[in-house]
Structure formats: C-alpha cells, structure tokens
Motif scaffolding. Sequence first.
Motif, mmCIF file in Angstrom:
data_model
loop_
_atom_site.group_PDB
_atom_site.id
_atom_site.type_symbol
_atom_site.label_atom_id
_atom_site.label_comp_id
_atom_site.label_asym_id
_atom_site.label_seq_id
_atom_site.Cartn_x
_atom_site.Cartn_y
_atom_site.Cartn_z
ATOM 1 N N GLY A 95 8.885 1.093 5.009
ATOM 2 C CA GLY A 95 8.024 -0.084 5.028
ATOM 3 C C GLY A 95 8.709 -1.325 4.494
ATOM 4 O O GLY A 95 8.098 -2.380 4.364
ATOM 5 N N THR A 96 10.017 -1.177 4.182
ATOM 6 C CA THR A 96 10.758 -2.327 3.664
ATOM 7 C C THR A 96 11.170 -3.254 4.797
ATOM 8 O O THR A 96 11.194 -2.848 5.970
ATOM 9 N N ARG B 89 8.683 -3.490 -1.587
ATOM 10 C CA ARG B 89 9.810 -3.856 -2.434
ATOM 11 C C ARG B 89 10.228 -2.643 -3.259
ATOM 12 O O ARG B 89 9.452 -2.142 -4.059
ATOM 13 N N ILE B 90 11.450 -2.207 -3.032
ATOM 14 C CA ILE B 90 11.930 -1.057 -3.794
ATOM 15 C C ILE B 90 12.104 -1.453 -5.263
ATOM 16 O O ILE B 90 11.723 -0.728 -6.169
ATOM 17 N N THR C 66 0.801 -1.212 0.000
ATOM 18 C CA THR C 66 0.000 0.000 0.000
ATOM 19 C C THR C 66 0.840 1.271 0.000
ATOM 20 O O THR C 66 0.311 2.353 -0.062
ATOM 21 N N LEU C 67 2.182 1.142 0.098
ATOM 22 C CA LEU C 67 2.997 2.353 0.142
ATOM 23 C C LEU C 67 2.850 3.131 -1.151
ATOM 24 O O LEU C 67 2.922 2.584 -2.236
ATOM 25 N N GLU D 91 3.073 -8.019 -0.357
ATOM 26 C CA GLU D 91 3.793 -7.009 0.419
ATOM 27 C C GLU D 91 3.009 -6.671 1.676
ATOM 28 O O GLU D 91 1.905 -6.138 1.588
ATOM 29 N N SER D 92 3.562 -7.018 2.814
ATOM 30 C CA SER D 92 3.016 -6.571 4.104
ATOM 31 C C SER D 92 4.034 -5.589 4.667
ATOM 32 O O SER D 92 5.009 -5.989 5.289
ATOM 33 N N PRO D 93 3.828 -4.311 4.435
ATOM 34 C CA PRO D 93 4.861 -3.342 4.841
ATOM 35 C C PRO D 93 5.164 -3.446 6.328
ATOM 36 O O PRO D 93 4.296 -3.778 7.143
ATOM 37 N N SER D 94 6.410 -3.181 6.680
ATOM 38 C CA SER D 94 6.772 -3.167 8.082
ATOM 39 C C SER D 94 6.363 -1.832 8.687
ATOM 40 O O SER D 94 6.655 -0.774 8.116
#
Lengths: 163, 818, 284
Positions: free
Chosen positions: B758-759, B690-691, B10-11, B749-752
């Motif tokens: 959030g990576t 994920r960048i 969601t970032l 992706e489950s952001p931190s």
Amino acid sequence: MATTPATSRAISVEINGTTYEREVPASRLLVHFLRDDLDLTGTHVGCDTGSCGACTVLVNGQAVKSCTLLAVQADGAAVRTVEGLASEDGDLTALQQSFSDHHALQCGYCTPGMLMSATALLERNPQPSEDDVKIALQGNICRCTGYWNIIDAVVAAGKGGAA
Amino acid sequence: MTAVEIEPGTLQKGAAIGQSVPRKEDKRLVQGQGVFVDDVKRHGMGYLHFVRSPYAHAKIGSVDVSAALELPGVYGTLTGDEVAILTDPFFQISSPPGAHVKDYALAVGKVRYLGEPVVAVVAETRELARDAAELVSVDYEPLEAVVDARTALAAEAPLLHEECGTNMSWEGVYEWGDLDAAFAEADHVVKIGELHFHRFNSTPLETDGALVEYNRGVGQWTIHTNNQFPGFAGIMMGPALRVGIDKLRFVTQDIGGGFGNKITTHPQLVAACLLARKLRRAIQWTEWRTDFHQSMSHGNERWFQDTEVAVKADGTLLGFRTKAIDDAGAYLRYEPLGGVIWAQVAAGLYKWRNIRLEFTQAMTNKAPVSPNRGYSRMQQLWFTERVIDIVAQELGFDPVEIRKRNYVQPEDMPYETPNGCVYDSGDYPRVLDLALELVGYGSIEERRREAAARGKLLGVGIGSTLDSGTNNFAQSRLINPELQFSGNNEVATVKLDLFGEVIVTLGTTPQGQGHETTAAQVVADIIGCSVDQVHVRAGHDTYWNSHAGFSGTYASQFAVTGLGAVKGASDMLAGQMKQLASMVLQCAPDDIELGEGFARIKGVPEAALPFMALGAIVNMNNAGFPEDPPTLNCRYVYRPPFELPDLERKFGNLTLTYATQIHACVVEIDRETGVTEIVDYAAVDDCGTRINPRIVEGQVMGATAHAIGAALWETFAYDDEGNLLTPNFYDYHVPHALDMPPLKTAAIESPSPFTPLGTKGMGEGGGGGIHCICAAIQDALRAAGGAIVSDSHNPYHRVWELLRDPEATRANVEVVSR
Amino acid sequence: MLLREVEYVRPASVEEAIRLLAGSDGARALAGGQTLINVMKARAAAPDVLVDLADLAELRTIAFSADESLLEIGAMVTSTELASSSEVEVARPILAEVVSTIADVQVRNRGTIGGNVCVNDPTNHLPPLLSALAATFTIRGAGGERTISAGEFFVGVYMTAVGPGELLTKVSVPTRRPGTGDAMEGVTLGAHGTYIVSAAATVGPGGARVAIGCVSSVPVRATQMEGRLAAGDFSEGAVRAAAEGLGASLDPPSDVHASADYRRHLAEVSAVRAVLKAAERAKG
C-alpha cells in the motif's frame, strides 16, 4: 617554530588527544592531512571554495573549516574531529544521540561538520535557543534535511544537559 | 517546526511497520564511520584529475601531454584519441536525429560545453595530479556557442553535433481528447505567451567519485562509486568498453546525496576504467565542486510557449495546448527520456480531458542535463500550477475554489488520465485544506494589511504536486520505438543465517533515504522478530547478485519496488521457515506461527524452535530429512504490473503510484528592493502507507528546502559565450540554516491499491515549493500592478523587475472571451 | 581545489615579517586565510612564500589610544574577537554588529579585520563601514610607519595602499561620541550572505558620512547626499530627497545577481535606510 621559508615542515598536531608528528608540504590543506595522511576520513570535503562546512573541525576549541587552513598552520594546535566525539567503546555523546533521535541526518555527509559546529556551540552556550543554533550552523550546508530537524536536535541536546 | 499527525492509513501495521523506528544508518554516520567513495583507499592508487575545456564550443587541435608525463610522480594520461580507439560511443536512447550523437568518455575532436573533460591525468598525489594538469597543452579553435534552446533550433544556429545535422535531438507531439471541441466549448480562452522553468540542480554535498580497480587476470573491473543507478551505468559502460556487464562490479556504500544528479557519471567512470587497465593501478577520482557545477547533471530547462487554456464560465478547465522547448545541454546522457517522463503527470492534479503538448528538445553548449529531483514531472506540474493561478487571476476565480473544482476527486480514484496513466489514490481537496489550515489561510487578509503597514507586500500561494513513482520503462518506446525496455524491477535477498541472524541485501543505492531501516522494519514484521535482529547490508554490490536491470535508487520508487522485493523475499522466507519448522516439529506448516524470534506450533508455546536452530539445520545439520529441506535463502524479484503502451496514441500507464504533496506558503516582498522572504510554510503529503513516518517527513522537508533554494536563489545561469556564471557556492547560493522559514508538515495516508504494502514511492516531491512560492509572489504583487509570474526562478532582481514593470509580464497574457 | 607548491614561514616579530615580505616579490602575508587560501585553491593567485602572521601578538590587541579618541584594533584581530570585545561594545558597537553578519562562525573565527580590508573585495563588509566611520589605517614597512585615511587606503579591486614589503598593523576607529549613530544596510545573497549592495552611514553632530559598497572598485562616498544632509535634517523626506540622484551618479557592475540599474536603485534605497537608522540611533 618555522622561521625560515620552506616548502615542507615537520609539524606536531594533537588530534583527539593523540599527538601526530609528520612532515607535510606547506601546500597541504588540513582536511587532506586528516583524511589522506592520517586516515581520519570522518571529516568530509564538499566544495572547493570554503563555503560548505563539511570539513569543519575544532582547532583549539573553535570551529574552523579545515579546507581553509593549511596543515602547517595547525602545528602546535589541539584539533578535534568527529572521530573524537564518541567514547572508545562507541558510546555516543548526547548530541550524537539527539541527531539520531530527531532524524537530523539523512545521507550523513554534512553530519560530522554539523556535529563539530554544534559541539563548539554547546561548549560555549549549553542551552542555546533556536536562533543561537541557526547562527552556529550557518556555515554548514545540508542538502537533505532542510535543517529543521538538525536545529531541533541541537536545541534538544542543549536542554538535555551536557553534550 | 511542528508536525501534525492526521489519521494513519488503514493498513494493519505490525510492531515495526508504521513506526518511526530509529535509523540503523545513524550509528556509523554520526561517528564519521560512513564509507563514502573518497574514503576508500588502495595501495599505490593514482589520483585522477581531468583537464577540462575552458571553452563552451571549440574544435580540438593538438593535445600534448608530454610535459605532464615528465613531472615526477605522474603515472600517466588518457586522451580523447585513445578513448575513440579503445571504446565505442555510448548507446543513445534517442531516435534520430539524437541517435547520431557521438558521446565518449573524453571529448573527441570537439568540446561542446565549458568544463567538458578533455584529458585525464593520473599522479601519485592529488596535488601532483592537479599540477600536472596545468602542464597539459591543448590547442583549441573556439567556435560560436549557442546557449538558448530557442535559438539553438534555428537553422543558422551553431551546430553542436555535425552527425545530427541539427541541434534538435528529439521532438514529438502528444495529443489526447478533442482540442477543437474543448476550445469551441470554452467560454474563455486564456493565452500565455511564454513560461520558463529554469536550469538548476540539487547539488548533493558529496560530489561524484570512484575508486576503480582492474583485475587483469579475469578482465574484471571493480568500481567503488557513488553512482546511484548502477543498472543504467552498466548498460552504458559495458558496450562502450566492449565487455559484458558482469565485468563491471559496482560497489557502493554510503552516498552523500544523489537526487538524480549521480545517474550519468558513466563517462568519467569509463575514463577511470581505461586508466586502471592502462596504468595497472587503482584509480581514484573525486570530482571538484566547481567541476560538478560546470559539467554535471543540470536539470532540464524548459519553455512553454503559446499556451492556450480552454475555460468554462464556471471555472471548469477543459484543456490546454502548449509547445514545450526543452534544453538538454551538450550531450544526451539520460535524454531524451525527459521528453516522455513529463507525461506521467500531463494533466497535473486536474480533470481536464483535452491536452496537446508539442515537445521539442534542443542541444546547447551547456552542461549535459541529467535527472534532477522531480525530473521532468516537476516542470509539467509547475506549468499546470502556473496555468491555474494565471487563469484564476485573469478571470477572477479564487485560487482555492478553482483548484477544488478541477482537482481529480477522491471518489474518482483510481483515475485514468487522458493519456492512460492511472492515479492510484489520493484526496487532493483534503490535503489542500490541511495545508491551508497549517499556513493560517483564514487570517491572510488581516496579515496582508499588517504587512502593508510595514511596507511589505504579503502573498499566499498554493503548489499542488504529484510525486509519480515506479516507472514503466516502456515509456522510453514513446521516444524511440526501437528500444527494448519495459516494466521495472528490483531485487532483495533475505536469509536466515547459521546463527539465526536475518540477513538482507538490497539492489538499491540509498543516499540517505534510510533503506536499511525501512527494509528491516518490513522484514521484522513478516518474519516475526525485532528490527534489531534484522541486519541489512549497507549499500550495493554487484557480487551480491541482489540486483536486476533497473536496480538503483532514483525516481521515487524504493517504497514500492525495493520494499516490494523485500516483502516478496520475506514472505518466501517466512513460508520456508514454517515449512522447515513443521518438518522438525512434525505438524502441518499452517500450524506454525513465527514471532519474537521463534517458530512455534500455534497454541503450544513449548513446541518452539528459535531461529538459530532453523539456521543451523539447513547450514550444517541436514541429514535425516526424507525430502530436501528449504534453503532459508530467498531471492525475490519484484516486478510491477505494467503493460506496453500504445505507441501510436502515446497512451498507457507510465507509473504505478502517485503520491500527493500540496504546499502552501506566505511571502513578504519588500516593495522597495524586491527582496522576498518566506514567513510561513506548510507541506502536506500523502504517500499511502508510510513504513517509517519520520523518514517520509524527512524527505518532504528535503524536497521543500530544494524547492525554496531553486525558487529564490539557485540557478545555473550562462553568459552568451557559454560561461557558467554560478560555478560554485559563492554565486550559486543554496539555503543555509538562517534562510529557512518556519515549517509545518502533516500527512494523510491513502494506500495504493496497486502495491504490495500500500506504499507509494516518494522523495522527489515534484517541486511543490517552487509552485507555491511563484503563486505567493504573484498574489503579493496583485496589490502592486498585478505582474504575472512566468518564470520558476524569482530572485530579488526579478521580483524588483516585476514591481517596476508589471505590464511587461501582463502583456504575456491575453484573455479571449465569448 | 589544491594549492601549488609554496614556501611557508611563521615569523616571531612584525619586523621579521616585514623583512620576509620585502625579501621576495612573491611573498604574501597570511592572516586568517579565509580569502587567500581559497584564492590559492582556485589558483587565481600563487604566492611563492606565505608569511604567516599568527604568532604576532602585537597585531592582536584591541586598545584605546592614549586620549581615548580612537579604538586601535590590531590587524590580526578576528571577527569573533571583535564581536565579543567589551572595548568595541563601548567604543563603536556597529563593528561588532556588522562583523557578526559576515558569512558564518567558522569564517569569523579565523577571518581578521586586516584581511577583510586588505583583500578589498567590493562586496566585503568592512571597507564601506570603515570608510563611513572615518577609520584610519597604519602601515609599517622597512622605511617606517604611516597612517592614512580610508580614501587613501582603498585603491582598487583587491588593491590597497599596502605595498610590497609592507604590513597593515592596525585600524583605528574613532570612538563614538554622544549624538552619533551608525548603521549598515543593504541586500545580501541569502541571510548573512555576500552583499549585492551595501551602504554604511554615520550620523552625528557634524552631519552624515555615507559609503556605498559593491558599486565600484572601492567604497564610494555619497558626497552629494552628505552635502545635502549637512543641515542636520534627518527626517524621512529630507533623507530621501538627499539621496536623489545617488544611483544615477554611480556606474556599478552588472552580474548574475543584479543589473547595473538594480544596483543603482539598491544603492539609493540602502543609503536612505542606513542614514535613517543611524539617525534614529544617534538620538538614543
């Protein structure tokens, strides 16, 4: 030609189109001749048993492990290394570009050897199948990528046309 | 192979973050223009060759280098006696007894593993150094060797380090929850006699090496090397050489793979430093492949003994107790940190609250271990996955259902484990479902029948694993309360140069993870320019002052620490650019926006300054400002939020982030030969934001390949005398192109919630492939006697043994039911 | 890792090569070098003189014998050349099939049939195969030339009947007759890897020849199994019964890849599989 035994020889080798004439010890491996004597450091050493293929170059069009060939054996041969792939202006070959497009390299250490093995393949077999590519690259160890992207890159380079 | 893209996180992503931008590193690497350490040359440099011990355990009598010195072209030698005078023993992380180990750059008085460097010879050419080494004469008095950590702990075992009085380096008991209550509540207790995780490593294709120069006038060493943790190397080498850390300049550029195996090269680097000073010339050392196999960086071998698992009737796992015996090899180079790092994932992916693990580490006459991809967590995660599969098989539970029942659930996140670690985010059931779908789990029974008709036993297995990243180095205090380490850090600088170029330096030492590219992506989005306009210097250099104590590339942390530093420096720079632009354009800083290489007043496109103008002003055109303009040269130290753990309870947050990888595979076993083939494979990963998705996927693939190699072929096996039976690529078979199964990958992706972007760190992978291959083999063998897989390494001969005598491993497991 | 100092010479004729090999105890023939150079790197052997056979065109030919009963392969023919030879394809395609699984392209481009058999490493592909095919080996020395059987050629680990001052000049393989099939089975360390156990079989009107590799210092003929198969029954049951006791008759080594017991077992399994496959091919 070398018809009396000697511990060193004067050799003449064509490398990437340029002829080099040097006196070398018979004991010198081709890979060290390239790297140490001629400063062509693109070809790498990854093992000491001829197992890993990081040192792969083309000799008279064939992929060989330059750590398992003496420099004196290359006397009179035409050798191609990774430095000879891109143009003088730095235009990458379709194969090199395909490697980047497919994320077929991470640390880059096996990459020159992979590129030379793949170049030899594409010159014999312009549109190789996945199996053809695996067989051609079987002698090149990679510890970063797992090979999947490398195989995709070579197959794609084949489909795209000339390497 | 196919990659399936599932719901990016969601970032809010900019133009570059989140895109699979082509790598900046590639252009030089595909042309063979990378600079690896053996590519670096200096006029008059001497080539170093180590004379190594042919014995696993021996006293050193006399050492005679005179014949070697007489050979023309030999520049000099270095012996253990000199090292013992010129240096102090390396700092020991351990508390006693391990604290008493004396470890030097060369063997002093004794050799303790085959391949241990004893003398260093330097000569004009590589060949001469090799020839001269044969002329060095060393008298050895061989001693009995001990090669099994279990027997090394016995009182009568040959003693490696007299000063320790024992081969036990460190031991500790970890206990959380209420074991007695858990076992009282259990409906079943599953007892597993012994599980074994084997010794192997990642064999990066480039071996270790260095080109060391000594500047006599200022007493400064410049060490061109491929060591991947210069912060650690400096801490080890400075005191040993009796110099301050700044006298050691580490320079790296391209590194041909690390995987943790290039962390503990400080002994060889010290030898090279001493020789550079002694011989007054640059010293070149490139390790031979055989020497790497024999002497460097094996992964921790670990037994889990007397395991007992408390299980309820419905399959809920209440807890376990076990005894772990860990083999550190002959010296403690990064150990005994392995004795605590496993605790980052003590509970694996599961919710059990009652855990007891007695950890005992032994030293043996084998190569010293060092971190290896998945370091110490992989062993614990393999243990938990074996436990859940054995429990499932013995009690008749479905391996998928029992996992889902016991997984930490997404709604539990962030989840505090029994020992105080915090799992930041994740959706394990979802990742598992994706892996199962990709591997065709629904049609397994049909495939099993079809394979049986061809004489093959088919099995499917799951390997759940966590890649814990960004260490809290305070966990070292659980090993040794005297240590003064805690937290973590990484540094980056971002500046706007004279001509408007954005220049970035990192403190990291990438070995293929694409740091130049991902750093540029983050900078580009924050500063407001294209990725092409961001120039990230390749590699690491102490002189850039872009590093701190923990700098390096290890332990799956770049995406958090490295990119955290990059983000911090970029935010600083962006703020400064806006401030400077506002000074020039005479408005408020908040009125300025950055984009497309310009700083401009929002809504007034013609009021714009190109980056080049900003760079020129601060560098060469700074008169007339009423107050100091900003420097546009920003250095940021990222520090993750950590506390000191409770040493008494061994409780606290040890790692900041937890990426998930769940692997599933299908194997076919030839009933007659035991030859095992992987016929299908899926790896699903969740590392938060994920960048660069393609780079992330590349890491997942690499981890998969390493795990497959270890599971089926790769082992550092020793005979009873301490001879390594797999000293090169003939016998230590690593996977080649034809060995690879078809691979499917996917990601969520489950952001931190804990990191700047959030990576989550990822890359090591936690050994998921080993876990799922073991599970698949065990599943396949259910139809042929039901052997229990109790070893992480299952080459053909072991699988054949499991087929031939399933009872031998079944006898290892006992179920006691209420 | 690195070679010791060595003398190198590249003669222009076989006679000159033989003279040079006879001229010094420490003279060794250099063929493809895929084994020898690595042995020299490890310093497990250090010849004084390397006699490079690269220019000896006479050793590079593949041709039928006059009566076409044999395919005569020069000792310096590489695996790549064998794999792509139309003569091999016609006469004895198993050769191409097997050499295509040796290691990798780079090794096959340089490695020669002469080198593979003269090294006689127990794990090499060609010694058991050529034993099963009843190949013969021609050796030339100062005293003349002789042609011997596989049983006479393979003498011990890394040892063949080629003596000092001699050169293997060609390997002659019988051309396949109708009703004959060949196969090679076994277990390797990874795909196209080193053999752990190998078995080569030829099935034809005269019965079967079965040679096992990796279990002894030389390829072992499974003579008892061959005897039981002389009757010509190649059904699965008969072949399995014929192989019984083969493992027990062997005394193979134990190493990190396989125990002696496992090699015994694999020898039996591989022999059965090779014979069954060869029999299947003999039909087609």
